[in-house]
Motif scaffolding. Structure first.
Motif, mmCIF file in Angstrom:
data_model
loop_
_atom_site.group_PDB
_atom_site.id
_atom_site.type_symbol
_atom_site.label_atom_id
_atom_site.label_comp_id
_atom_site.label_asym_id
_atom_site.label_seq_id
_atom_site.Cartn_x
_atom_site.Cartn_y
_atom_site.Cartn_z
ATOM 1 N N TRP A 167 0.836 -1.196 0.000
ATOM 2 C CA TRP A 167 0.000 0.000 0.000
ATOM 3 C C TRP A 167 0.880 1.258 0.000
ATOM 4 C CZ3 TRP A 167 -5.214 -0.584 -0.392
ATOM 5 C CH2 TRP A 167 -5.754 -1.814 -0.027
ATOM 6 N N TRP A 191 1.041 4.970 1.897
ATOM 7 C CA TRP A 191 0.588 5.535 3.158
ATOM 8 C C TRP A 191 0.893 7.021 3.205
ATOM 9 C CZ3 TRP A 191 -2.075 2.081 6.058
ATOM 10 C CH2 TRP A 191 -1.856 0.732 5.769
ATOM 11 N N ARG A 205 -4.493 5.520 3.864
ATOM 12 C CA ARG A 205 -4.012 4.439 3.004
ATOM 13 C C ARG A 205 -4.543 4.618 1.589
ATOM 14 N NH1 ARG A 205 -6.108 -1.546 4.242
ATOM 15 N NH2 ARG A 205 -7.794 -0.779 2.916
ATOM 16 N N SER A 206 -3.700 4.231 0.589
ATOM 17 C CA SER A 206 -4.103 4.376 -0.808
ATOM 18 C C SER A 206 -3.501 3.261 -1.645
ATOM 19 C CB SER A 206 -3.639 5.733 -1.362
ATOM 20 O OG SER A 206 -3.908 5.855 -2.743
ATOM 21 N N TRP A 220 -7.478 8.434 -0.836
ATOM 22 C CA TRP A 220 -6.943 8.090 0.480
ATOM 23 C C TRP A 220 -8.061 7.760 1.455
ATOM 24 C CZ3 TRP A 220 -1.768 7.537 0.904
ATOM 25 C CH2 TRP A 220 -0.978 8.123 -0.100
ATOM 26 N N ASN A 242 -6.997 5.628 8.254
ATOM 27 C CA ASN A 242 -6.500 4.339 8.740
ATOM 28 C C ASN A 242 -5.993 4.443 10.171
ATOM 29 O OD1 ASN A 242 -4.149 1.946 8.518
ATOM 30 N ND2 ASN A 242 -6.013 1.533 7.367
ATOM 31 N N VAL A 268 2.696 -3.310 8.819
ATOM 32 C CA VAL A 268 1.349 -3.398 8.273
ATOM 33 C C VAL A 268 0.763 -4.729 8.720
ATOM 34 C CG1 VAL A 268 -0.069 -3.459 6.190
ATOM 35 C CG2 VAL A 268 1.938 -1.957 6.300
ATOM 36 N N ARG A 271 -3.648 -2.514 8.193
ATOM 37 C CA ARG A 271 -3.516 -1.296 8.993
ATOM 38 C C ARG A 271 -2.052 -1.043 9.329
ATOM 39 N NH1 ARG A 271 -8.162 0.755 10.711
ATOM 40 N NH2 ARG A 271 -7.122 2.054 12.271
ATOM 41 N N LEU A 272 -1.702 0.230 9.419
ATOM 42 C CA LEU A 272 -0.359 0.615 9.829
ATOM 43 C C LEU A 272 -0.322 0.681 11.344
ATOM 44 C CD1 LEU A 272 2.357 1.578 8.467
ATOM 45 C CD2 LEU A 272 1.605 3.900 9.032
#
Length: 323
Positions: free
Chosen positions: A208, A210, A223-224, A230, A233, A297, A301-302
């Motif tokens: 991803w 970010w 996130r993209s 975007w 997240n 990740v 999710r970060l």
């Protein structure tokens, strides 16, 4: 309030400026000729006298270098050749990277040393360098705003470049503009609106793209899949992650990918003694230190845990050219 590093771990804090003790807005870049990591940052002056916020203005761009993958840092001075107008002026939030055969710096500029936040035009200046130390001016970046700061640049998958920046003329939201050559930019439009913020940074990790921004309560994450659309997240380095050793939210950050596509490191600043105990503003509450934390990740999710140990030599050597 700093804590000694454990065996084989990165320093805590990662870096303190030995001149003013106020480094903020860090960005890391690999020096291709010397085989070192260079850190550029806004060198705030927390001990400066005078009224208001003069101490956050009149700043140079400081430089520290590491030849051991981030395990230690040596202050070597300030970036040379940035003078845009006569007198003492203000330089903030550098974005530095290698592209098109040289190093580029996009840096925020304010005339003089204002003692107030408001009422002063700001612009982003573009410089290039062959060695990361001596810089030559190209021009101010035309972005259609009198208060554009905090540039972040990333290469587009189909060619060309995209810049994200804070537009204080439009509610301190993140805007973007595109370029084919890093010299002319067009089509500025909003990207992240809503809550005011600053310091955008864009990177790739875990399949991803970010985008993180500093909301002054931690770093908001987006996130993209395409660098265009975007999705929110979450938040990292927020108030609920404070520790006894790092008792502040994370602020205006850079991210360095670890080179394996699975990990990255966020290099941010925080105030070691912000004054949450009710003390009046002073050198102790103004000073700032640079810190580092690991990013992962997980389930799309970060995530970031400031207590996760960061290895002493956390920076990859070598790395692909950035952006």
């Amino acid at each position: 309030m700093s804590t000694a590093q454990g065996a084989g771990q990165a320093p805590r804090p990662l870096y303190r400026d030995p001149i003013h003790d106020g480094p903020t807005d860090p960005v890391l870049v690999w020096n291709r000729d010397l085989g070192q990591w260079w850190m550029f940052y806004t060198a705030r002056r927390p001990a400066a006298p005078g009224p208001g916020v003069g101490w956050v203005h009149g700043t140079d761009i400081g430089i520290a270098v590491s030849d051991d993958a981030g395990a230690s840092w040596l202050y070597i001075g300030t970036a040379r050749g940035l003078a845009y107008e006569p007198g003492r002026n203000t330089y903030w939030a550098p974005e530095v990277f290698w592209a098109e055969g040289c190093y580029h710096m996009f840096v925020s500029y304010i005339r003089g040393v204002p003692d107030r936040w408001e009422g002063h035009p700001r612009r982003i200046l573009h410089y290039t360098s062959d060695d990361l130390l001596d810089w030559r001016l190209h021009a101010p970046v035309a972005l259609g705003s009198e208060k554009a700061i905090d540039a972040a640049v990333h290469r587009l998958p189909g060619g060309g470049y995209r810049m994200w920046f804070k537009d204080e003329d439009h509610d301190s939201h993140t805007y973007r503009a595109d370029s084919t050559d890093l010299l002319s930019w067009g089509g500025a439009e909003p990207v992240i609106t809503g809550r005011a913020h600053e310091g955008p940074n864009v990177f790739a990790l875990g399949g991803w793209y970010w985008l993180i921004v500093d909301e002054w309560r931690g770093l908001a994450v987006y996130r993209s899949a395409d660098l265009a659309t975007w999705t929110p997240n979450g938040l990292i380095l927020g108030e609920d992650t404070r520790t006894a050793e790092d008792d502040d939210v994370g602020r205006h950050a850079d991210v360095v990918e670890a080179g394996d596509g699975r990990r990255a490191y966020v290099v941010y600043f925080s105030h070691p003694c912000l004054g949450s105990d009710g003390r009046e503003e002073s050198y102790e509450t103004r000073r700032s230190w640079i810190r580092v934390a690991a990013l992962h990740v997980r389930d799309g999710r970060l995530v970031c845990d400031r207590e996760e140990p960061v290895p002493a030599g956390f920076l990859p050597i070598p790395i692909p050219a950035r952006p």
